[in-house]
Design a protein around this motif. Sequence first.
Motif, PDB file in Angstrom:
ATOM      1  N   VAL A  50       0.854  -1.192   0.000  1.00 53.41           N
ATOM      2  CA  VAL A  50       0.000   0.000   0.000  1.00 53.41           C
ATOM      3  C   VAL A  50       0.889   1.240   0.000  1.00 53.41           C
ATOM      4  CG1 VAL A  50      -1.740   1.331   1.258  1.00 53.41           C
ATOM      5  CG2 VAL A  50      -1.821  -1.179   1.289  1.00 53.41           C
ATOM      6  N   THR A  51       0.626   2.171  -0.925  1.00 53.81           N
ATOM      7  CA  THR A  51       1.213   3.497  -0.814  1.00 53.81           C
ATOM      8  C   THR A  51       0.139   4.390  -0.216  1.00 53.81           C
ATOM      9  OG1 THR A  51       0.571   4.297  -3.017  1.00 53.81           O
ATOM     10  CG2 THR A  51       2.653   3.082  -2.837  1.00 53.81           C
ATOM     11  N   LEU A  52       0.478   5.090   0.860  1.00 55.61           N
ATOM     12  CA  LEU A  52      -0.522   5.819   1.631  1.00 55.61           C
ATOM     13  C   LEU A  52      -0.077   7.253   1.857  1.00 55.61           C
ATOM     14  CD1 LEU A  52      -3.028   6.003   3.486  1.00 55.61           C
ATOM     15  CD2 LEU A  52      -1.599   5.062   5.325  1.00 55.61           C
ATOM     16  N   ASP A  53      -0.831   8.187   1.283  1.00 51.81           N
ATOM     17  CA  ASP A  53      -0.583   9.608   1.540  1.00 51.81           C
ATOM     18  C   ASP A  53      -1.164   9.936   2.911  1.00 51.81           C
ATOM     19  OD1 ASP A  53      -0.324  12.353   1.592  1.00 51.81           O
ATOM     20  OD2 ASP A  53      -1.026  12.642  -0.463  1.00 51.81           O
ATOM     21  N   LEU A  54      -0.337  10.488   3.805  1.00 49.73           N
ATOM     22  CA  LEU A  54      -0.820  10.794   5.147  1.00 49.73           C
ATOM     23  C   LEU A  54      -1.713  12.027   5.179  1.00 49.73           C
ATOM     24  CD1 LEU A  54       2.173   9.969   7.505  1.00 49.73           C
ATOM     25  CD2 LEU A  54       0.261   8.545   6.769  1.00 49.73           C
ATOM     26  N   GLN A  70      -4.593  -3.210  11.853  1.00 53.04           N
ATOM     27  CA  GLN A  70      -5.512  -4.029  12.634  1.00 53.04           C
ATOM     28  C   GLN A  70      -5.906  -5.305  11.913  1.00 53.04           C
ATOM     29  OE1 GLN A  70      -8.779  -1.411  13.554  1.00 53.04           O
ATOM     30  NE2 GLN A  70      -7.671  -0.351  15.186  1.00 53.04           N
ATOM     31  N   VAL A  71      -5.832  -5.286  10.590  1.00 55.06           N
ATOM     32  CA  VAL A  71      -6.309  -6.442   9.823  1.00 55.06           C
ATOM     33  C   VAL A  71      -5.234  -7.074   8.950  1.00 55.06           C
ATOM     34  CG1 VAL A  71      -8.659  -5.547   9.775  1.00 55.06           C
ATOM     35  CG2 VAL A  71      -7.109  -4.993   7.900  1.00 55.06           C
ATOM     36  N   SER A  72      -4.078  -6.420   8.787  1.00 54.93           N
ATOM     37  CA  SER A  72      -3.094  -6.933   7.835  1.00 54.93           C
ATOM     38  C   SER A  72      -1.688  -6.447   8.179  1.00 54.93           C
ATOM     39  CB  SER A  72      -3.455  -6.479   6.410  1.00 54.93           C
ATOM     40  OG  SER A  72      -2.467  -6.845   5.481  1.00 54.93           O
ATOM     41  N   ASP A  73      -0.686  -7.262   7.815  1.00 53.13           N
ATOM     42  CA  ASP A  73       0.708  -6.835   7.931  1.00 53.13           C
ATOM     43  C   ASP A  73       1.278  -6.477   6.558  1.00 53.13           C
ATOM     44  OD1 ASP A  73       0.867  -9.320   6.800  1.00 53.13           O
ATOM     45  OD2 ASP A  73       2.336 -10.142   8.215  1.00 53.13           O
ATOM     46  N   VAL A  74       0.388  -6.155   5.609  1.00 58.36           N
ATOM     47  CA  VAL A  74       0.828  -5.765   4.270  1.00 58.36           C
ATOM     48  C   VAL A  74       1.799  -4.590   4.373  1.00 58.36           C
ATOM     49  CG1 VAL A  74      -1.132  -4.181   3.948  1.00 58.36           C
ATOM     50  CG2 VAL A  74       0.027  -5.124   1.949  1.00 58.36           C
ATOM     51  N   PRO A  75       2.876  -4.580   3.592  1.00 58.02           N
ATOM     52  CA  PRO A  75       3.805  -3.446   3.640  1.00 58.02           C
ATOM     53  C   PRO A  75       3.126  -2.127   3.294  1.00 58.02           C
ATOM     54  CG  PRO A  75       4.811  -5.295   2.492  1.00 58.02           C
ATOM     55  CD  PRO A  75       3.367  -5.653   2.697  1.00 58.02           C
ATOM     56  N   ILE A  76       3.478  -1.085   4.041  1.00 60.27           N
ATOM     57  CA  ILE A  76       2.945   0.258   3.817  1.00 60.27           C
ATOM     58  C   ILE A  76       4.097   1.211   3.548  1.00 60.27           C
ATOM     59  CG2 ILE A  76       1.649   2.199   4.782  1.00 60.27           C
ATOM     60  CD1 ILE A  76       0.309   0.209   6.690  1.00 60.27           C
ATOM     61  N   ILE A  77       4.015   1.943   2.436  1.00 69.19           N
ATOM     62  CA  ILE A  77       4.949   3.039   2.178  1.00 69.19           C
ATOM     63  C   ILE A  77       4.175   4.342   2.318  1.00 69.19           C
ATOM     64  CG2 ILE A  77       6.443   4.177   0.497  1.00 69.19           C
ATOM     65  CD1 ILE A  77       7.086   1.501  -0.699  1.00 69.19           C
ATOM     66  N   MET A  78       4.538   5.140   3.309  1.00 69.37           N
ATOM     67  CA  MET A  78       3.862   6.409   3.533  1.00 69.37           C
ATOM     68  C   MET A  78       4.405   7.470   2.582  1.00 69.37           C
ATOM     69  SD  MET A  78       3.985   6.605   7.684  1.00 69.37           S
ATOM     70  CE  MET A  78       5.767   6.799   7.597  1.00 69.37           C
ATOM     71  N   ILE A  79       3.520   8.334   2.143  1.00 68.29           N
ATOM     72  CA  ILE A  79       3.922   9.504   1.368  1.00 68.29           C
ATOM     73  C   ILE A  79       3.588  10.733   2.211  1.00 68.29           C
ATOM     74  CG2 ILE A  79       3.555  10.829  -0.739  1.00 68.29           C
ATOM     75  CD1 ILE A  79       2.847   8.228  -2.159  1.00 68.29           C
ATOM     76  N   THR A  80       4.617  11.503   2.553  1.00 71.83           N
ATOM     77  CA  THR A  80       4.428  12.605   3.496  1.00 71.83           C
ATOM     78  C   THR A  80       4.947  13.905   2.918  1.00 71.83           C
ATOM     79  OG1 THR A  80       6.592  12.438   4.584  1.00 71.83           O
ATOM     80  CG2 THR A  80       4.870  10.946   5.346  1.00 71.83           C
ATOM     81  N   GLY A  81       4.461  15.014   3.501  1.00 69.45           N
ATOM     82  CA  GLY A  81       5.014  16.308   3.167  1.00 69.45           C
ATOM     83  C   GLY A  81       6.430  16.432   3.706  1.00 69.45           C
ATOM     84  N   LYS A  82       7.206  17.280   3.107  1.00 66.27           N
ATOM     85  CA  LYS A  82       8.618  17.417   3.470  1.00 66.27           C
ATOM     86  C   LYS A  82       8.807  17.751   4.940  1.00 66.27           C
ATOM     87  CE  LYS A  82      12.906  19.666   1.977  1.00 66.27           C
ATOM     88  NZ  LYS A  82      13.510  20.647   1.026  1.00 66.27           N
ATOM     89  N   ALA A  96       4.401   1.317   9.615  1.00 71.18           N
ATOM     90  CA  ALA A  96       4.734   1.520   8.204  1.00 71.18           C
ATOM     91  C   ALA A  96       6.154   1.028   7.939  1.00 71.18           C
ATOM     92  CB  ALA A  96       4.612   2.994   7.832  1.00 71.18           C
ATOM     93  N   ASP A  97       6.407   0.586   6.715  1.00 71.09           N
ATOM     94  CA  ASP A  97       7.698  -0.001   6.387  1.00 71.09           C
ATOM     95  C   ASP A  97       8.688   1.001   5.817  1.00 71.09           C
ATOM     96  OD1 ASP A  97       7.332  -3.249   6.404  1.00 71.09           O
ATOM     97  OD2 ASP A  97       5.466  -2.206   6.005  1.00 71.09           O
ATOM     98  N   ASP A  98       8.202   2.092   5.257  1.00 70.29           N
ATOM     99  CA  ASP A  98       9.095   3.072   4.643  1.00 70.29           C
ATOM    100  C   ASP A  98       8.297   4.345   4.413  1.00 70.29           C
ATOM    101  OD1 ASP A  98      11.331   4.207   3.531  1.00 70.29           O
ATOM    102  OD2 ASP A  98      11.629   2.675   2.002  1.00 70.29           O
ATOM    103  N   TYR A  99       8.977   5.401   4.032  1.00 71.56           N
ATOM    104  CA  TYR A  99       8.289   6.636   3.707  1.00 71.56           C
ATOM    105  C   TYR A  99       8.968   7.318   2.531  1.00 71.56           C
ATOM    106  CZ  TYR A  99      12.086   9.084   6.098  1.00 71.56           C
ATOM    107  OH  TYR A  99      13.312   9.552   6.459  1.00 71.56           O
ATOM    108  N   ILE A 100       8.204   8.139   1.834  1.00 73.45           N
ATOM    109  CA  ILE A 100       8.705   8.951   0.734  1.00 73.45           C
ATOM    110  C   ILE A 100       8.205  10.370   0.973  1.00 73.45           C
ATOM    111  CG2 ILE A 100       8.634   9.358  -1.759  1.00 73.45           C
ATOM    112  CD1 ILE A 100       7.973   6.349  -2.063  1.00 73.45           C
TER     113      ILE A 100
END
Length: 234
Positions: A50-54, A70-82, A96-100
């Motif tokens: 999942v790519t997820l914009d915060l 709560q329902v999954s350990d699917v990898p999450i890559i967060m997309i955040t403001g600088k 979350a596993d990583d961020y961009i």
Amino acid sequence: MQTHHILVVDDDAQIRRMLRRCFEDEGYRVSESSDGDNIEATLRAGTDLVTLDLNLGRADGLAVARRIRQVSDVPIIMITGKGDMIDRIVGLEIGADDYIAKPFHLREVLARIRSVLRRSTGSASPAAANSVIRFDGFVLDPARRSLTGPEGADIALTSGEFDLLALFCRHAHAVLDRDRIMDLLKGHDWSPNDRSIDNQVARLRKLIEADTRNPQIIKTVRGAGYSFTPRNLG
């Protein structure tokens, strides 16, 4: 041809279209969500990342991340403001596993996706070739990429947390600083100020330490790094 399924969660339709086009050009299957509604159904149908914009406008990206965990350990890559450092840290603590950080380059996004997918599938993990690892009542199973507690219950780990714990097991009683850990955990595009190692250590301590204020398994060596010091390892 890649067959991984990626879910893009972003309230900006233009960004969703851009990411979809980029991912599909690389052979990934892509689903979209503007606010995380009904995300549980998409995850149950089979999602690999999942790519997820915060910053989702009316929705709370951190709340969406919590719902996912709560329902999954699917990898999450967060997309955040600088400048969203606090949200970034909280997101990593949630699991979350990583961020961009925005603005981002599509090549960076693809590199981080490949890295996280390699870790989550175990294809780049040296621990995958090892047998089951036991320490202090816990059982780490590289084949299943799972951790079982002393009472026999499965303990949910993100892919990054699993790889870090497996790394500690392989280097038990050695003192590893953050740079050495980053070097050993190949396949991740680390930045000089990356604090995700520290956040993952904090999360692991919550899962395996009896007292996180006085850790006995993952110890901090002041000015030097971390040392994995279980009473029993086999």
